[in-house]
Design an enzyme around this catalytic site. Sequence first.
Site, mmCIF file in Angstrom:
data_model
loop_
_atom_site.group_PDB
_atom_site.id
_atom_site.type_symbol
_atom_site.label_atom_id
_atom_site.label_comp_id
_atom_site.label_asym_id
_atom_site.label_seq_id
_atom_site.Cartn_x
_atom_site.Cartn_y
_atom_site.Cartn_z
ATOM 1 N N TYR A 119 0.829 -1.213 0.000
ATOM 2 C CA TYR A 119 0.000 0.000 0.000
ATOM 3 C C TYR A 119 0.864 1.264 0.000
ATOM 4 C CZ TYR A 119 -3.757 -3.139 1.702
ATOM 5 O OH TYR A 119 -4.662 -4.150 1.886
ATOM 6 N N HIS B 231 0.050 -11.672 2.276
ATOM 7 C CA HIS B 231 -0.971 -10.913 1.555
ATOM 8 C C HIS B 231 -1.670 -11.730 0.469
ATOM 9 C CE1 HIS B 231 -1.976 -6.484 0.497
ATOM 10 N NE2 HIS B 231 -2.995 -7.256 0.221
#
Length: 190
Positions: free
Chosen positions: A63, A121
Amino acid sequence: MEMSRTPHTSKGMPMQTTTLRNGIEMPLAGFGVFQVPDATLCEQAVSEALAAGYRLIDTASVYRNEEAVGAAVRKSGIPRKELFITTKVWIQEAGYEKTKEAFEASLNRLGLDTLDLYLIHMPFGDYSGSWRAMEELSEDGRTRAISVCNLLPDRLQDPCRNVSIPPMPNQGAKHPLSQQNEAQGILREG
């Protein structure tokens, strides 16, 4: 996992929690910063979420906003023990050594000594090597819990049945069009 029957409160906001298999209490509601790459906006959003009573903050190395999350956490004045900070290792960081390096980089960007939850992730690359590294990080007390996200049932069976520390929880999208019931069942069995 068990849901807490006694809600916790922060700034008047009821905070329901769940207890992970290792006894760690985790808020059920959290504030995620996916698609908030602008540092100023991210820091402001996290600051406002913390002021509103959120105590679980979710970010990821990919991110590119861990620094902003860390800045908001430090400026909040909220004791670290009252917060639950989650971040994730990305596909290109998969593998034993790379995951250990990625973990240290995330801690540095966040400005923290430990994490509450560290996740794989996505189930690509050497995620088995990542899991071994994460088990060591957990055993060393560097992260309080380890888990996975975005793993569908066919990929979820390996980390649930062939590891020393089972994932807790499997973070994933759950909504009316995708209930994730099969994945939840595998985790309960794990």
